[in-house]
Design a protein around this motif. Structure first.
Motif, PDB file in Angstrom:
ATOM      1  N   TYR A 101     -52.966-103.198 -45.516  1.00 51.58           N
ATOM      2  CA  TYR A 101     -52.096-102.035 -45.699  1.00 51.58           C
ATOM      3  C   TYR A 101     -52.882-100.955 -46.444  1.00 51.58           C
ATOM      4  O   TYR A 101     -53.394-101.193 -47.539  1.00 51.58           O
TER       5      TYR A 101
ATOM      6  N   ASN B 292     -43.847 -89.574 -43.981  1.00 52.54           N
ATOM      7  CA  ASN B 292     -45.165 -89.021 -43.669  1.00 52.54           C
ATOM      8  C   ASN B 292     -45.643 -88.034 -44.723  1.00 52.54           C
ATOM      9  O   ASN B 292     -46.771 -87.550 -44.645  1.00 52.54           O
TER      10      ASN B 292
ATOM     11  N   SER C  67     -49.465 -95.617 -42.414  1.00 50.19           N
ATOM     12  CA  SER C  67     -48.931 -94.869 -41.278  1.00 50.19           C
ATOM     13  C   SER C  67     -48.117 -95.782 -40.371  1.00 50.19           C
ATOM     14  O   SER C  67     -48.279 -97.001 -40.369  1.00 50.19           O
ATOM     15  N   GLY C  68     -47.232 -95.160 -39.603  1.00 48.53           N
ATOM     16  CA  GLY C  68     -46.394 -95.915 -38.677  1.00 48.53           C
ATOM     17  C   GLY C  68     -45.155 -95.122 -38.334  1.00 48.53           C
ATOM     18  O   GLY C  68     -44.901 -94.044 -38.885  1.00 48.53           O
ATOM     19  N   ASN C  69     -44.379 -95.652 -37.424  1.00 53.50           N
ATOM     20  CA  ASN C  69     -43.139 -94.996 -37.000  1.00 53.50           C
ATOM     21  C   ASN C  69     -42.023 -95.442 -37.951  1.00 53.50           C
ATOM     22  O   ASN C  69     -41.258 -96.357 -37.658  1.00 53.50           O
ATOM     23  N   ILE C  70     -41.951 -94.759 -39.094  1.00 56.60           N
ATOM     24  CA  ILE C  70     -41.093 -95.215 -40.182  1.00 56.60           C
ATOM     25  C   ILE C  70     -39.893 -94.274 -40.336  1.00 56.60           C
ATOM     26  O   ILE C  70     -40.008 -93.061 -40.202  1.00 56.60           O
TER      27      ILE C  70
ATOM     28  N   TYR D 240     -41.392-100.594 -46.143  1.00 54.18           N
ATOM     29  CA  TYR D 240     -42.040-100.051 -47.331  1.00 54.18           C
ATOM     30  C   TYR D 240     -40.992 -99.553 -48.315  1.00 54.18           C
ATOM     31  O   TYR D 240     -39.863 -99.231 -47.936  1.00 54.18           O
TER      32      TYR D 240
ATOM     33  N   ASN E  39     -38.793 -99.507 -40.649  1.00 46.57           N
ATOM     34  CA  ASN E  39     -39.660 -99.218 -39.510  1.00 46.57           C
ATOM     35  C   ASN E  39     -38.821 -98.991 -38.265  1.00 46.57           C
ATOM     36  O   ASN E  39     -37.940 -99.789 -37.940  1.00 46.57           O
TER      37      ASN E  39
ATOM     38  N   ASP F  19     -39.882 -99.032 -35.139  1.00 49.38           N
ATOM     39  CA  ASP F  19     -40.315 -99.867 -34.018  1.00 49.38           C
ATOM     40  C   ASP F  19     -39.941-101.328 -34.204  1.00 49.38           C
ATOM     41  O   ASP F  19     -39.515-102.002 -33.280  1.00 49.38           O
TER      42      ASP F  19
END
Length: 304
Positions: A139, A74, A89-92, A115, A107, A109
């Motif tokens: 993206y 983030n 963005s994402g739950n990385i 990435y 990731n 999730d």
């Protein structure tokens, strides 16, 4: 009796092989996914900078001009004092560095998108690995730029007729200061997947048009680079009003044919012979050379 035994040996071998195919041993289970390896197989590892510090932040290059890549997905990646780029963005998960210098962010999730980043001598590759068709097709990479700077597509800057597929960072004087090379994406068979860039303010968006027939995983790469001396000179020439419009149009045409400003500069200023340059660039290179020879501001590009 001996004859019966002799005849049964090929049958037994055949049955054993069939059994192995139908019911393989558990040790032949599918290998665990290795995204760093998948990515590096496509990008190669030549040119990836090695981290000089790896605590919570991986640092590359020297302390004043290098890049800072946090293991926190983030946190923006610092490209220079006033420019940074953020991953979509994402739950990385936190980034993990490979032995070759690629920082991979999985990731939390789902594993259909991963990435990664590769700092290089020229700039930074922000990589996307797409593992199945449920993944998004767009993206977004948000950039923080110096005051007065903005993202501009090549179609906007050069005109749609001369669109190279690049995206430029331009300053308040409308001069190019850095470049995203044309979008690319490769599937698991190393075949091209249709892709392109668009912009939304200072956010770069890569669109990757895969489908159910695509061989996954796909690797894609917004490739940002600092503008080198020859690239800057070409950008200055195209963006100035000091030369005849017909001459500038010809140069734009040749730049498009040669793959964009960055690739044109590499060919012009690269340490190759005139014959090699002609072999690579053909008539487009020959025409461009004729147009820029004698232009003082482009002397930095002339290496023949």
């Amino acid at each position: 009796m001996k004859r019966k035994l002799y005849l049964s040996i090929p049958i037994l071998i055949t049955l054993a092989l069939i059994g192995t195919i139908i019911n393989p041993k558990i040790t032949h289970a599918k290998e665990e996914m290795n995204p760093a390896s998948d990515i590096e197989n496509i990008t190669g590892i030549n040119g990836i900078l090695k981290s000089i510090k790896s605590n919570n932040t991986y640092k590359y290059g020297n302390t004043t001009k290098g890049y800072e890549v946090s293991n926190n997905p983030n946190k923006p990646i610092q490209l220079d004092v006033s420019t940074n780029i953020s991953l979509p963005s994402g739950n990385i998960k936190k980034g993990v560095i490979s032995p070759n210098g690629t920082v991979v962010y999985k990731n939390n999730d789902k594993e259909n998108v991963i990435y990664a980043v590769q700092p290089t001598n020229d700039g930074l590759k922000s990589l996307i690995q797409i593992n199945d068709q449920k993944a998004p097709k767009e993206y977004r990479f948000k950039m923080n730029l110096p005051r007065g700077s903005k993202l501009v597509t090549a179609a906007e800057y050069l005109g749609s007729e001369f669109d190279t597929g690049e995206v430029y960072v331009v300053n308040k004087e409308n001069m190019i200061t850095s470049i995203f090379s044309p979008a690319w994406a490769k599937d698991a068979n190393n075949q091209d997947v249709p892709t392109y860039y668009k912009t939304d303010g200072n956010t770069l968006i890569q669109v990757i048009d895969f489908n159910s027939k695509t061989a996954f995983p796909i690797i894609a790469d917004p490739d940002w680079s600092k503008i080198a001396a020859c690239s800057a000179a070409i950008a200055w020439f195209i963006g100035s009003n000091l030369f005849a419009a017909a001459k500038i149009i010809k140069v734009k045409k040749y730049v498009k044919e040669l793959g964009g400003i960055k690739e044109t500069a590499k060919l012009l200023a690269g340490a190759t012979s005139w014959e090699e340059k002609l072999k690579i660039g053909g008539e487009a290179f020959k025409g461009l050379a004729a147009e820029i020879t004698g232009v003082g501001g482009l002397a930095v590009c002339i290496n023949w």
